[in-house]
Design an enzyme around this catalytic site. Structure first.
Site, mmCIF file in Angstrom:
data_model
loop_
_atom_site.group_PDB
_atom_site.id
_atom_site.type_symbol
_atom_site.label_atom_id
_atom_site.label_comp_id
_atom_site.label_asym_id
_atom_site.label_seq_id
_atom_site.Cartn_x
_atom_site.Cartn_y
_atom_site.Cartn_z
ATOM 1 C CE LYS A 290 -4.060 -1.744 2.516
ATOM 2 N NZ LYS A 290 -5.037 -1.518 1.450
ATOM 3 N NE ARG B 9 -10.930 -9.605 -2.325
ATOM 4 C CZ ARG B 9 -11.194 -8.670 -3.232
ATOM 5 N NH1 ARG B 9 -11.462 -9.005 -4.477
ATOM 6 N NH2 ARG B 9 -11.179 -7.402 -2.894
#
Ligand code: BES
Ligand code: MN
Ligand code: ZN
Length: 508
Positions: free
Chosen positions: A284, A358
């Site tokens: 990130k 996920r």
């Protein structure tokens, strides 16, 4: 940390000193207690009302300091608008707002005469008000080495001087009884907030699992699975996320059997517990990365909820499952392009290592259905930034394969103020995550990022399992200030799911 101020209920004539809080409805129409203060002070309050132009509207207040003729150091008159249209959430928010008013008032005691112009407030509403006070009183000051006195940019005053709050009402016994479950809710929300606010150097997967294990004291059965057990189960999607970290991954399973055998199969709540999400090799950007200490807010909600259910001895069979991992870049981290086989046997092509939540949930959801025969599975996750693009910070995203469960959740959201907005699922969206080399890929392209993430999760839900996914990225952390919360972590989901369970799953 929970509000350190002791809270109790008393009748209207019980002894009182310190700060008095009284109320008025639109007009202003003063409550009997406010009228009484006005009489005893020989009209001081009504003069102040006239001078300040107080009309009894919400957020209007009159603050008297050292009022002549009164035993109180201070008297605060608070506007209510019209209480005839108040719901539970209004009483809750009012309690929060009043707790905020007391901040920095430098008195050892506050006495709240909770009464409308029309008379007594119902015990259930008094309890909501009190819950609002407790939630607003929460402060995460564990790492503050100096006391704060005044309101400032960094938050509210410390209130170290305020030792007790007494709510004076028509039926203090009934209010106290109604307040018992609210106390459990406050403790659950407090725990969830504490976990979310805690930095990732202190709270890694192992430490988080240890916090879950503490629920044993309340009668929750807690199992913690370590690396070996997870490998044996084949939770390779979850393990792939954690393999770049020095901190080994864990899964905790918490069982509360409050409804016994007659209660039947449990409702299962699954939480994303990424204790820090650096993004992995798909690192990130630096700006805002510190917020990713809160990427375990789903798991925090699950632990807070299980605490709450056990504390109030809820007549429900509920299971909480949390996937605890840290997503870091390193020589052992998973790479973009890697293919992993999830516990379900399905293969996943990792396109972006930052789409890790996920993968963690995929194995936890599968495990939940394999081991338990859930009445329903609900998962909570700070899953996508895209949900904030769609809904801002006002609603959490709701995705579900079941209309009934969806409307029940939305209703619970509207009562508690933890609001949900349903977003679509469907075959065309599902196609977005088809992969050339594996059964699916872990990202779905540029558009509808929250939906393709939800489609990914749905691939791990068996036919016939009622399931809902709550994307809480916008509502659980980096919170907007509200009447009932001034902390970074909101504890979102605890009150919502408590409501759902009371309304739909508890044995009466
Ligand atoms: N934990 C983040 C989502 C998130 C972002 C939560 C901001 C709270 C605030 C999640 O793991 C993530 O990185 N999602 C990516 C997915 C993308 C790589 C497909 C995102 O939303 O950008
Ligand atoms: Mn991520
Ligand atoms: Zn994440």
């Amino acid at each position: 940390m929970s509000d350190q101020t002791a809270l109790s209920f008393a009748n209207k004539t019980a002894p009182a000193d310190g700060v008095a809080v009284v109320f008025a409805e639109e007009g202003p129409k003063l409550s009997a207690a406010a009228q009484d203060l006005d009489n005893k002070s020989k009209g001081l309050l009504s003069r102040a009302v006239a001078i300040t132009g107080f009309k009894g509207k919400k957020e209007q207040t009159v603050d008297l300091v050292a009022p002549q003729g009164l035993k109180f150091a201070r008297a605060v008159l608070v506007g209510l608008d019209k209480t005839s249209s108040y719901g539970a959430e209004d009483w809750l928010n009012l309690g929060g707002a009043v707790r905020g008013l007391l901040s920095g008032k430098e008195a050892p005691a506050a006495h709240i005469y909770l009464e409308t112009a029309g008379g007594d407030v119902a015990p259930a509403d008094v309890a909501s008000f009190a819950l609002g006070m407790l939630l607003r009183g929460y402060k995460f000051k564990k790492y503050k080495t100096k006391a704060r006195k005044k309101d400032g940019a960094a938050g509210e005053a410390d209130d170290r001087s305020l030792k007790k709050i007494v709510i004076h009402c028509g039926d203090p016994r009934a209010a106290g009884q109604a307040f018992a479950p609210a106390r459990a809710i406050a403790d659950g929300v407090t725990l969830a907030r504490d976990l979310v606010n805690e930095p990732a150097n202190v709270l890694g997967p192992a430490e988080f699992a240890a916090r879950a294990k503490e629920l044993t004291k309340l009668g929750v059965q807690v199992e913690v699975l370590g690396l070996k057990a997870l490998q044996k189960l084949g939770m390779n999607a979850l393990l792939a996320v954690g393999q770049g970290s020095e901190k080994p991954s864990h899964v905790a399973i918490m069982q509360w059997k409050g409804a016994g055998v007659r209660g039947g199969d449990p409702i299962v709540i699954v939480g994303k517990g990424v204790t820090f999400d650096a993004g992995g090799i798909s690192l990130k950007p630096a700006a805002g990365m510190e917020d990713m200490k809160g990427d375990m807010a789903g798991a925090a909600c699950v632990v807070g909820l299980m605490h709450e259910l056990a504390e109030r001895k809820a007549k429900v069979n509920a299971v909480g499952i949390i996937g605890l991992v840290e997503n870091m870049p390193s020589g052992s981290a998973m790479r973009p392009g890697d293919v992993v086989t999830a516990m379900s046997g399905q293969t996943i092509e990792v396109l972006n290592t930052d789409a890790e939540g996920r993968m963690v949930l995929a194995d936890c959801l599968w495990y939940a259905q394999e081991r338990f025969k859930p009445k329903a599975v609900i998962n909570l996750a700070t899953l996508t930034g895209a949900v904030m693009v769609a809904l801002g910070k006002e609603h959490a995203g709701l995705f579900s394969n079941n209309d009934e469960l969806s409307s029940q959740l939305i209703a619970a959201g509207n009562v508690t103020g933890e609001k949900l907005w349903r977003l679509p699922l469907g075959p065309k969206y599902d196609k977005m995550i088809d992969s050339k080399v594996a059964d699916m890929k872990n990202t779905g392209g540029k558009w509808g990022g929250s939906i393709s993430a939800a489609q990914f999760l749905q691939r791990f839900i068996k036919e016939g399992t009622p399931w809902a996914h709550l994307d809480i990225a916008g509502t659980a952390m980096s919170s907007v200030d509200s009447d009932i919360n001034r902390s970074w972590g909101s504890g979102f989901g605890v009150r919502l799911l408590d409501r759902l369970i009371v309304d739909q799953y508890e044995r009466r």
